[in-house]
Design a protein around this motif. Structure first.
Motif, PDB file in Angstrom:
ATOM      1  N   ASN A 250      -9.273   1.575  12.354  1.00 57.66           N
ATOM      2  CA  ASN A 250      -8.544   2.413  13.300  1.00 57.66           C
ATOM      3  C   ASN A 250      -9.014   3.859  13.411  1.00 57.66           C
ATOM      4  O   ASN A 250      -8.457   4.621  14.184  1.00 57.66           O
ATOM      5  CB  ASN A 250      -7.050   2.412  12.933  1.00 57.66           C
ATOM      6  CG  ASN A 250      -6.442   1.033  13.015  1.00 57.66           C
ATOM      7  OD1 ASN A 250      -6.252   0.479  14.089  1.00 57.66           O
ATOM      8  ND2 ASN A 250      -6.130   0.464  11.856  1.00 57.66           N
TER       9      ASN A 250
ATOM     10  N   ARG B 171       1.637   0.515  19.309  1.00 56.56           N
ATOM     11  CA  ARG B 171       0.937  -0.654  18.786  1.00 56.56           C
ATOM     12  C   ARG B 171       0.053  -0.258  17.604  1.00 56.56           C
ATOM     13  O   ARG B 171      -0.048  -0.998  16.615  1.00 56.56           O
ATOM     14  CB  ARG B 171       0.100  -1.300  19.883  1.00 56.56           C
ATOM     15  CG  ARG B 171      -0.538  -2.622  19.435  1.00 56.56           C
ATOM     16  CD  ARG B 171      -0.978  -3.480  20.616  1.00 56.56           C
ATOM     17  NE  ARG B 171      -1.997  -2.817  21.424  1.00 56.56           N
ATOM     18  CZ  ARG B 171      -1.801  -2.389  22.667  1.00 56.56           C
ATOM     19  NH1 ARG B 171      -0.609  -2.526  23.249  1.00 56.56           N
ATOM     20  NH2 ARG B 171      -2.784  -1.803  23.341  1.00 56.56           N
TER      21      ARG B 171
ATOM     22  N   ASP C  72       0.162  -1.800  13.906  1.00 54.74           N
ATOM     23  CA  ASP C  72      -1.031  -2.365  13.272  1.00 54.74           C
ATOM     24  C   ASP C  72      -1.270  -1.763  11.894  1.00 54.74           C
ATOM     25  O   ASP C  72      -1.781  -2.434  10.991  1.00 54.74           O
ATOM     26  CB  ASP C  72      -2.264  -2.137  14.153  1.00 54.74           C
ATOM     27  CG  ASP C  72      -2.252  -2.989  15.414  1.00 54.74           C
ATOM     28  OD1 ASP C  72      -1.466  -3.954  15.476  1.00 54.74           O
ATOM     29  OD2 ASP C  72      -3.023  -2.672  16.355  1.00 54.74           O
TER      30      ASP C  72
END
Length: 409
Positions: free
Chosen positions: A301, A318, A322
């Motif tokens: 990420n 989101r 995650d």
């Protein structure tokens, strides 16, 4: 019986550093004599005792002989005839082979003080080659003190690697030494020394593979991915980050060594390519779960955080899911610290502004303030609760985003 302060305590005092642990060597004594004076035995492989009052470690002077491969392949000999010089000769580096007697006099038969002044890491004797852990220790001392490695010692380590000695290192010891090195002021020196002697490719091939991999010069003026990662971990050290953040900084770009050639040097998709080598490294070295899990969400990420300004509120939510940020916000904030080291671990970007951290923290705070329980109590249809909670969080993130500077909107 003569007692001497030895090793790191003497070295650190001579360097003007705080002395944390003290180790002692006893010359001219037997096990029976130590027991008679109240010392408590603790050594399994050789005679080590705890002082009856201070509980510091006192070891009988000893010699050692190589009997097999690896860290445990040694036979030790300790009795009243072993001299201080013989005991110091079995030590790894000259800077660790200095002793001090009870009157404060320094005994330095292998010229460790000279190497301290010159900033050189040098092996005491050819016996250095008998223990592969000494390669890791030397690299860690390079990270701690910034010392250079004597050419003869580097050649000796290269010979050890070629002979397969480092292949006998156990996973726990590799992780232990690497974790200590990551917590030093200049952790990059640990990895660079290992790379120079050839051990990095054998011990940490995932890290070694990053060197020589090019990146886009507009984003990465340093070009080389390995160079970038070394800058990132040194940035993490300068920011005094904890071990988990430093490990995430070390491993965040592992996927760049596996990015398909047709997308180099942009490395599109390197995030998901990095997950497999990260997990392989962690399993092989038995990396603690805290370090592994933070590194994993960072690998996957970090580029999303860089692109915060282009993300929609629903996408940000989101991302929070995650990363399990709604349940573990502190770990998410640690990831933001790792991403910040990535942004600043670039040539000429060491002091760059990076507002994405503050933006993400504000939007996460807004999402966390949504009272999911109150929404559930006021919802007539239980099936609609998840959707309503999600909508409320997206709305909260939207409001928080609108309150940020225009560059984040």
């Amino acid at each position: 019986m003569q007692i001497y302060l030895v090793g790191g305590a003497v070295r650190d005092r001579l360097l003007g550093l705080p002395v944390k642990d003290r180790d002692w060597v006893v010359v001219g004594a037997s096990v029976e004599a130590m027991l008679k004076q109240g010392y408590k035995p603790v050594g399994k492989d050789f005679p080590v005792f705890l002082h009856p009052r201070s509980h510091e470690e006192y070891a009988l002077a000893r010699t050692e002989r190589k009997t097999g491969k690896g860290y445990h392949g040694f036979a030790f000999h300790a009795d009243e005839s072993v001299t201080l010089e013989q005991d110091l000769a079995r030590r790894d580096l000259t800077i660790n082979a200095i002793a001090e007697d009870e009157q404060g006099r320094v005994i330095d038969p292998y010229h460790g003080q000279q190497d301290l002044r010159a900033g050189i890491l040098r092996h005491v004797s050819p016996a250095f080659a008998e223990d592969p852990v000494r390669i890791l220790r030397l690299a860690r001392f390079a990270a701690r003190f910034g010392f250079s490695v004597a050419p003869q010692t580097m050649q000796l380590m290269q010979n050890m690697v070629a002979a397969g000695e480092v292949d006998a290192l156990v996973a726990e010891r590799v992780w232990q030494e690497m974790a200590k090195a990551l917590m030093e002021d200049n952790p990059s020196r640990f990895f660079l020394v290992l790379r120079e002697c050839g051990a990095l490719q054998r011990i940490l091939p995932e890290i070694d593979a990053l060197f020589g991999v090019p990146q886009r010069a507009d984003y990465h003026p340093e070009i080389d991915t390995g160079d970038h990662v070394m800058r990132v971990i040194d940035m993490a050290a300068s920011m005094q980050q904890p071990l988990a953040v430093r490990f995430a900084a070390l491993t965040h770009d592992l996927g760049k060594a596996l990015t398909p050639a047709d997308v180099l040097p942009r490395h599109i998709g390197h995030e998901h390519h990095g997950e497999k080598p990260l997990l392989a490294l962690c399993e092989r070295l038995r990396v603690p779960a805290e370090c592994r899990d933070l590194a994993r969400i960072t690998v996957l990420n970090h580029t999303k955080i860089h692109g915060t300004a282009q993300m929609k509120p629903a996408t940000i939510l989101r991302l929070f899911k995650d990363c399990d940020a709604l349940r573990r916000p502190d770990r998410f904030r640690q990831m933001l610290c790792a991403v910040l080291t990535d942004a600043r671990g670039r040539l000429h970007f060491e002091d760059c502004a990076y507002p994405q951290v503050e933006w993400m923290e504000e939007m996460l705070r807004a999402a966390l303030e949504v009272d999911a329980g109150a929404i559930a109590r006021n919802c007539d249809d239980p099936r609609q609760i998840p959707a309503q909670v999600e909508a409320a969080r997206v709305a909260a993130i939207t409001r928080a985003r609108q309150a940020l500077p225009s560059s984040a909107a």
